[in-house]
Design a protein around this motif. Structure first.
Motif, PDB file in Angstrom:
ATOM      1  N   ASP A  18       0.815  -1.208   0.000  1.00 17.85           N
ATOM      2  CA  ASP A  18       0.000   0.000   0.000  1.00 17.85           C
ATOM      3  C   ASP A  18       0.857   1.270   0.000  1.00 17.85           C
ATOM      4  O   ASP A  18       0.380   2.331  -0.369  1.00 17.85           O
ATOM      5  CB  ASP A  18      -0.927   0.022   1.215  1.00 17.85           C
ATOM      6  CG  ASP A  18      -1.914  -1.132   1.211  1.00 17.85           C
ATOM      7  OD1 ASP A  18      -2.179  -1.694   0.126  1.00 17.85           O
ATOM      8  OD2 ASP A  18      -2.426  -1.473   2.288  1.00 17.85           O
ATOM      9  N   ARG A  19       2.110   1.146   0.405  1.00 13.35           N
ATOM     10  CA  ARG A  19       3.020   2.296   0.442  1.00 13.35           C
ATOM     11  C   ARG A  19       3.512   2.689  -0.944  1.00 13.35           C
ATOM     12  O   ARG A  19       4.169   3.704  -1.095  1.00 13.35           O
ATOM     13  CB  ARG A  19       4.232   1.970   1.316  1.00 13.35           C
ATOM     14  CG  ARG A  19       3.910   1.728   2.755  1.00 13.35           C
ATOM     15  CD  ARG A  19       5.126   1.404   3.609  1.00 13.35           C
ATOM     16  NE  ARG A  19       6.398   1.817   3.047  1.00 13.35           N
ATOM     17  CZ  ARG A  19       7.505   1.094   3.116  1.00 13.35           C
ATOM     18  NH1 ARG A  19       7.505  -0.082   3.711  1.00 13.35           N
ATOM     19  NH2 ARG A  19       8.625   1.534   2.600  1.00 13.35           N
ATOM     20  N   TYR A  20       3.241   1.880  -1.939  1.00 12.22           N
ATOM     21  CA  TYR A  20       3.765   2.081  -3.287  1.00 12.22           C
ATOM     22  C   TYR A  20       2.631   2.296  -4.280  1.00 12.22           C
ATOM     23  O   TYR A  20       1.543   1.766  -4.115  1.00 12.22           O
ATOM     24  CB  TYR A  20       4.582   0.855  -3.720  1.00 12.22           C
ATOM     25  CG  TYR A  20       5.767   0.595  -2.827  1.00 12.22           C
ATOM     26  CD1 TYR A  20       7.015   1.127  -3.127  1.00 12.22           C
ATOM     27  CD2 TYR A  20       5.639  -0.172  -1.672  1.00 12.22           C
ATOM     28  CE1 TYR A  20       8.105   0.895  -2.307  1.00 12.22           C
ATOM     29  CE2 TYR A  20       6.720  -0.400  -0.849  1.00 12.22           C
ATOM     30  CZ  TYR A  20       7.952   0.133  -1.164  1.00 12.22           C
ATOM     31  OH  TYR A  20       9.029  -0.101  -0.346  1.00 12.22           O
ATOM     32  N   ASP A  21       2.926   3.034  -5.342  1.00 13.61           N
ATOM     33  CA  ASP A  21       1.928   3.256  -6.392  1.00 13.61           C
ATOM     34  C   ASP A  21       1.694   2.003  -7.219  1.00 13.61           C
ATOM     35  O   ASP A  21       0.588   1.773  -7.699  1.00 13.61           O
ATOM     36  CB  ASP A  21       2.357   4.395  -7.320  1.00 13.61           C
ATOM     37  CG  ASP A  21       2.303   5.755  -6.630  1.00 13.61           C
ATOM     38  OD1 ASP A  21       1.500   5.916  -5.692  1.00 13.61           O
ATOM     39  OD2 ASP A  21       3.063   6.642  -7.035  1.00 13.61           O
ATOM     40  N   ASP A  22       2.743   1.205  -7.409  1.00 17.96           N
ATOM     41  CA  ASP A  22       2.655  -0.015  -8.210  1.00 17.96           C
ATOM     42  C   ASP A  22       3.129  -1.208  -7.397  1.00 17.96           C
ATOM     43  O   ASP A  22       4.135  -1.122  -6.675  1.00 17.96           O
ATOM     44  CB  ASP A  22       3.531   0.089  -9.465  1.00 17.96           C
ATOM     45  CG  ASP A  22       3.097   1.194 -10.398  1.00 17.96           C
ATOM     46  OD1 ASP A  22       1.892   1.272 -10.700  1.00 17.96           O
ATOM     47  OD2 ASP A  22       3.965   1.974 -10.829  1.00 17.96           O
ATOM     48  N   ILE A  23       2.438  -2.314  -7.546  1.00 16.50           N
ATOM     49  CA  ILE A  23       2.828  -3.526  -6.835  1.00 16.50           C
ATOM     50  C   ILE A  23       4.197  -4.007  -7.297  1.00 16.50           C
ATOM     51  O   ILE A  23       4.999  -4.482  -6.501  1.00 16.50           O
ATOM     52  CB  ILE A  23       1.752  -4.618  -6.986  1.00 16.50           C
ATOM     53  CG1 ILE A  23       0.504  -4.193  -6.216  1.00 16.50           C
ATOM     54  CG2 ILE A  23       2.255  -5.965  -6.503  1.00 16.50           C
ATOM     55  CD1 ILE A  23      -0.688  -5.097  -6.361  1.00 16.50           C
ATOM     56  N   ALA A  24       4.486  -3.836  -8.583  1.00 14.19           N
ATOM     57  CA  ALA A  24       5.788  -4.253  -9.105  1.00 14.19           C
ATOM     58  C   ALA A  24       6.923  -3.504  -8.403  1.00 14.19           C
ATOM     59  O   ALA A  24       7.964  -4.096  -8.092  1.00 14.19           O
ATOM     60  CB  ALA A  24       5.863  -4.030 -10.606  1.00 14.19           C
ATOM     61  N   VAL A  25       6.726  -2.248  -8.122  1.00 12.98           N
ATOM     62  CA  VAL A  25       7.739  -1.455  -7.421  1.00 12.98           C
ATOM     63  C   VAL A  25       7.891  -1.963  -5.984  1.00 12.98           C
ATOM     64  O   VAL A  25       9.010  -2.070  -5.466  1.00 12.98           O
ATOM     65  CB  VAL A  25       7.389   0.045  -7.450  1.00 12.98           C
ATOM     66  CG1 VAL A  25       8.346   0.858  -6.592  1.00 12.98           C
ATOM     67  CG2 VAL A  25       7.389   0.555  -8.886  1.00 12.98           C
ATOM     68  N   ASP A  56      -1.337  -5.678 -10.541  1.00 15.47           N
ATOM     69  CA  ASP A  56      -2.084  -4.497 -10.094  1.00 15.47           C
ATOM     70  C   ASP A  56      -3.592  -4.721 -10.194  1.00 15.47           C
ATOM     71  O   ASP A  56      -4.347  -4.320  -9.313  1.00 15.47           O
ATOM     72  CB  ASP A  56      -1.694  -3.262 -10.902  1.00 15.47           C
ATOM     73  CG  ASP A  56      -0.349  -2.681 -10.490  1.00 15.47           C
ATOM     74  OD1 ASP A  56       0.035  -2.851  -9.316  1.00 15.47           O
ATOM     75  OD2 ASP A  56       0.307  -2.064 -11.334  1.00 15.47           O
ATOM     76  N   ALA A  57      -4.023  -5.394 -11.258  1.00 15.85           N
ATOM     77  CA  ALA A  57      -5.459  -5.643 -11.446  1.00 15.85           C
ATOM     78  C   ALA A  57      -6.000  -6.640 -10.433  1.00 15.85           C
ATOM     79  O   ALA A  57      -7.084  -6.468  -9.880  1.00 15.85           O
ATOM     80  CB  ALA A  57      -5.725  -6.141 -12.862  1.00 15.85           C
ATOM     81  N   VAL A  58      -5.245  -7.688 -10.162  1.00 15.81           N
ATOM     82  CA  VAL A  58      -5.706  -8.753  -9.267  1.00 15.81           C
ATOM     83  C   VAL A  58      -5.621  -8.334  -7.801  1.00 15.81           C
ATOM     84  O   VAL A  58      -6.438  -8.735  -6.984  1.00 15.81           O
ATOM     85  CB  VAL A  58      -4.897 -10.046  -9.508  1.00 15.81           C
ATOM     86  CG1 VAL A  58      -5.198 -11.103  -8.471  1.00 15.81           C
ATOM     87  CG2 VAL A  58      -5.172 -10.585 -10.904  1.00 15.81           C
ATOM     88  N   PHE A  59      -4.624  -7.510  -7.476  1.00 16.56           N
ATOM     89  CA  PHE A  59      -4.414  -7.132  -6.080  1.00 16.56           C
ATOM     90  C   PHE A  59      -4.726  -5.656  -5.842  1.00 16.56           C
ATOM     91  O   PHE A  59      -3.967  -4.940  -5.202  1.00 16.56           O
ATOM     92  CB  PHE A  59      -2.985  -7.476  -5.655  1.00 16.56           C
ATOM     93  CG  PHE A  59      -2.767  -8.952  -5.545  1.00 16.56           C
ATOM     94  CD1 PHE A  59      -3.131  -9.652  -4.412  1.00 16.56           C
ATOM     95  CD2 PHE A  59      -2.214  -9.659  -6.601  1.00 16.56           C
ATOM     96  CE1 PHE A  59      -2.950 -11.015  -4.328  1.00 16.56           C
ATOM     97  CE2 PHE A  59      -2.020 -11.026  -6.527  1.00 16.56           C
ATOM     98  CZ  PHE A  59      -2.395 -11.707  -5.384  1.00 16.56           C
ATOM     99  N   GLN A  60      -5.879  -5.214  -6.324  1.00 16.74           N
ATOM    100  CA  GLN A  60      -6.361  -3.862  -6.049  1.00 16.74           C
ATOM    101  C   GLN A  60      -6.744  -3.778  -4.578  1.00 16.74           C
ATOM    102  O   GLN A  60      -7.046  -4.790  -3.952  1.00 16.74           O
ATOM    103  CB  GLN A  60      -7.576  -3.545  -6.905  1.00 16.74           C
ATOM    104  CG  GLN A  60      -7.300  -3.506  -8.379  1.00 16.74           C
ATOM    105  CD  GLN A  60      -8.578  -3.242  -9.157  1.00 16.74           C
ATOM    106  OE1 GLN A  60      -9.536  -2.708  -8.639  1.00 16.74           O
ATOM    107  NE2 GLN A  60      -8.576  -3.633 -10.419  1.00 16.74           N
ATOM    108  N   PRO A  61      -6.762  -2.557  -4.026  1.00 15.78           N
ATOM    109  CA  PRO A  61      -7.129  -2.409  -2.609  1.00 15.78           C
ATOM    110  C   PRO A  61      -8.469  -3.036  -2.250  1.00 15.78           C
ATOM    111  O   PRO A  61      -8.668  -3.486  -1.131  1.00 15.78           O
ATOM    112  CB  PRO A  61      -7.162  -0.894  -2.409  1.00 15.78           C
ATOM    113  CG  PRO A  61      -6.244  -0.362  -3.444  1.00 15.78           C
ATOM    114  CD  PRO A  61      -6.376  -1.298  -4.626  1.00 15.78           C
ATOM    115  N   ASP A  83      -4.206  -8.799   1.289  1.00 17.51           N
ATOM    116  CA  ASP A  83      -4.258  -7.682   2.238  1.00 17.51           C
ATOM    117  C   ASP A  83      -3.180  -6.631   1.960  1.00 17.51           C
ATOM    118  O   ASP A  83      -3.028  -5.675   2.700  1.00 17.51           O
ATOM    119  CB  ASP A  83      -4.158  -8.186   3.677  1.00 17.51           C
ATOM    120  CG  ASP A  83      -2.798  -8.772   4.023  1.00 17.51           C
ATOM    121  OD1 ASP A  83      -1.920  -8.880   3.133  1.00 17.51           O
ATOM    122  OD2 ASP A  83      -2.600  -9.147   5.196  1.00 17.51           O
ATOM    123  N   GLY A  84      -2.403  -6.831   0.861  1.00 24.09           N
ATOM    124  CA  GLY A  84      -1.368  -5.869   0.494  1.00 24.09           C
ATOM    125  C   GLY A  84       0.000  -6.184   1.037  1.00 24.09           C
ATOM    126  O   GLY A  84       0.934  -5.408   0.848  1.00 24.09           O
TER     127      GLY A  84
END
Length: 91
Positions: A18-25, A56-61, A83-84
């Motif tokens: 959640d601290r990042y804009d992209d999950i990959a990052v 990003d699509a599968v693990f949206q907030p 849960d992020g």
């Protein structure tokens, strides 16, 4: 707060995506911490067959918190939870 290694759990790094804009990052940052490399020294996730846009699509907030995906990256086992949470550890 920087990504932290859990000194009591060997080479385990756990972060909140959640601290990042992209999950990959988030994943690359956690793996860089675990391997003591810079993120630029790691291969792009797409190079190992992981689609960052799909993550990003599968693990949206708002996604199902029971979701989990695990894959190998830079010789480590990466787990992403609904849960992020991102956990990186030795295989």
């Amino acid at each position: 707060m920087d990504d932290q290694q859990d000194e009591n759990a060997g080479s385990v790094v756990t972060i909140s995506a959640d601290r990042y804009d992209d999950i990959a990052v988030a994943i690359t940052s956690a793996v860089a911490t675990a391997t003591e490399l810079t993120p630029l020294e790691l291969p792009p996730l797409a190079d190992i067959g992981v689609d960052p846009e799909a993550l990003d699509a599968v693990f949206q907030p708002s996604c199902d918190t029971s979701r989990q995906i695990t894959f190998q990256y830079a010789g480590l086992l990466v787990s992403l939870f609904g849960d992020g949470t991102v956990t990186v550890k030795q295989r």
